[in-house]
Scaffold this active site. Structure first.
Site, PDB file in Angstrom:
ATOM      1  CD  GLU A 170       7.561  -0.484   7.848  1.00  0.00           C
ATOM      2  OE1 GLU A 170       6.565  -1.153   7.521  1.00  0.00           O
ATOM      3  OE2 GLU A 170       7.811   0.652   7.391  1.00  0.00           O
ATOM      4  CG  ASP A 178      -0.339   0.002   2.516  1.00  0.00           C
ATOM      5  OD1 ASP A 178       0.903  -0.128   2.586  1.00  0.00           O
ATOM      6  OD2 ASP A 178      -1.058   0.146   3.533  1.00  0.00           O
ATOM      7  CB  SER A 179       4.583   1.694   0.165  1.00  0.00           C
ATOM      8  OG  SER A 179       4.902   0.538  -0.583  1.00  0.00           O
ATOM      9  CD  GLU A 203       0.232  -1.531   8.092  1.00  0.00           C
ATOM     10  OE1 GLU A 203      -0.141  -0.802   9.056  1.00  0.00           O
ATOM     11  OE2 GLU A 203       0.738  -1.069   7.056  1.00  0.00           O
ATOM     12  CG  ASP A 212       0.200  -4.091   1.964  1.00  0.00           C
ATOM     13  OD1 ASP A 212      -0.038  -4.883   2.896  1.00  0.00           O
ATOM     14  OD2 ASP A 212       1.002  -3.134   2.058  1.00  0.00           O
ATOM     15  CE  LYS A 255       2.954  -5.797   3.792  1.00  0.00           C
ATOM     16  NZ  LYS A 255       2.350  -4.780   4.702  1.00  0.00           N
TER      17      LYS A 255
HETATM   18  O1  KIV Z   1       3.560  -1.239   1.717  1.00  0.00           O
HETATM   19  C1  KIV Z   1       4.746  -1.562   1.832  1.00  0.00           C
HETATM   20  O2  KIV Z   1       5.614  -1.232   1.022  1.00  0.00           O
HETATM   21  C2  KIV Z   1       5.108  -2.372   2.990  1.00  0.00           C
HETATM   22  C3  KIV Z   1       6.558  -2.656   3.188  1.00  0.00           C
HETATM   23  C4  KIV Z   1       7.206  -1.512   3.849  1.00  0.00           C
HETATM   24  C5  KIV Z   1       6.781  -3.907   3.939  1.00  0.00           C
HETATM   25  O3  KIV Z   1       4.267  -2.749   3.732  1.00  0.00           O
END
Ligand code: KIV
Length: 278
Positions: A177, A44-45, A113, A83, A111
């Protein structure tokens, strides 16, 4: 043969480091895939690295579906993780529906959090046959400035308990992280599922970096990152040269275009003279 989520535990057992990198589009994913990365994370980055949002909480499911599908189209070999964006896994039913949407567009796992609080969500996803990667330490979706998590004994104990809870709930891998390296080492030794670190030191089973940081495209180099190439300079050189050649009329040349046969060119010219003069 396509990798299975569980095969990453074998990499841990054989001490074979796992290389994970983010990607958000098809051509970048193709390069990363061809260069041998084990896992591509459609993080989600994407929000901060590509879409121009201030933080990742603005990222929507539509954004993630769009970018996960683009990445999947470029990948032949690597394992793609999608994500789950902010608020997309508030309830087990919501998590299941949204995770299925990411899998439909090409992710092999998702993934999310959070620690022990996420156990019911991870269990629901596992029951639905979906592989889940956990994410502990600094959690960008929780808001707040990025900072190290787990420096105090209380925080470190909570993180260990969270990692064990996620593993027990069925997570196949956990991203760590921005945590101290000794804590990452302890968690990595305790778990049988692999840990993948970002700003968590060298003792994790694998590493994950944001593509833009690794390629030297980000505006700054963070302590947890390394620019392995000079992406910004490389793009700037190419773009400046393009602009210069267009303005000087040295690009394109005749070689960069197709041509009419002499016969068609002559006929077209006389047709224009007859029919197109005002
Ligand atoms: O969204 C992302 O890029 C991440 C990484 C920092 C692990 O969650």
């Amino acid at each position: 043969m396509r990798k299975q989520a569980r095969s990453f535990a074998v990499k841990k057992d054989t001490r074979s480091p796992i290389a994970m990198l983010t990607a958000y589009d098809c051509p970048t994913a193709r390069i990363i895939d061809e260069c041998g990365a084990d896992i591509i994370l459609v993080g989600d980055s994407v929000g901060t690295n590509v879409l121009g949002y201030d933080d990742t909480t603005k990222v929507t499911m539509d954004d993630m579906i769009h970018h996960t599908a683009a990445v999947a189209r470029g990948v032949r070999r690597a394992f793609v993780i999608g994500d789950m964006p902010y608020h997309s896994y508030n309830t087990p039913a919501r998590a299941l529906a949204n995770a299925r949407a990411l899998l439909r567009c090409g992710a092999r796992a998702v993934k999310l959090e959070g620690g022990a609080k996420m156990v019911p969500i991870v269990r629901a996803l596992r029951t639905g046959g979906i592989d889940v990667c956990g994410h502990l330490g600094y959690l960008p979706q929780s808001g707040g400035k990025p900072g190290i998590v787990g420096k105090t004994l209380a925080e470190a104990k909570t993180l260990v308990a969270d990692a064990l809870a996620l593993q027990k709930a069925g997570a196949f891998m956990i991203v760590l992280e921005l945590i101290p390296k000794e804590l990452a080492r302890a968690v990595t030794h305790l778990l049988w599922v692999p840990t993948v670190g970002i700003g968590a030191g060298p003792y994790c089973d694998g590493q994950v970096q944001v593509f833009h940081d690794a390629a030297g495209l980000s505006p700054r180099v963070y302590r947890h990152a390394k620019a392995f190439g000079r992406g910004k300079e490389m793009f700037a050189t190419a773009v400046s040269q393009y602009v210069k050649e267009v303005k000087e009329r040295t690009f394109p040349t005749g070689e960069n275009a197709s041509a009419l046969t002499d016969e068609v060119a002559t006929e077209l010219e006389s047709w224009i003279v007859k029919n197109c003069r005002l």
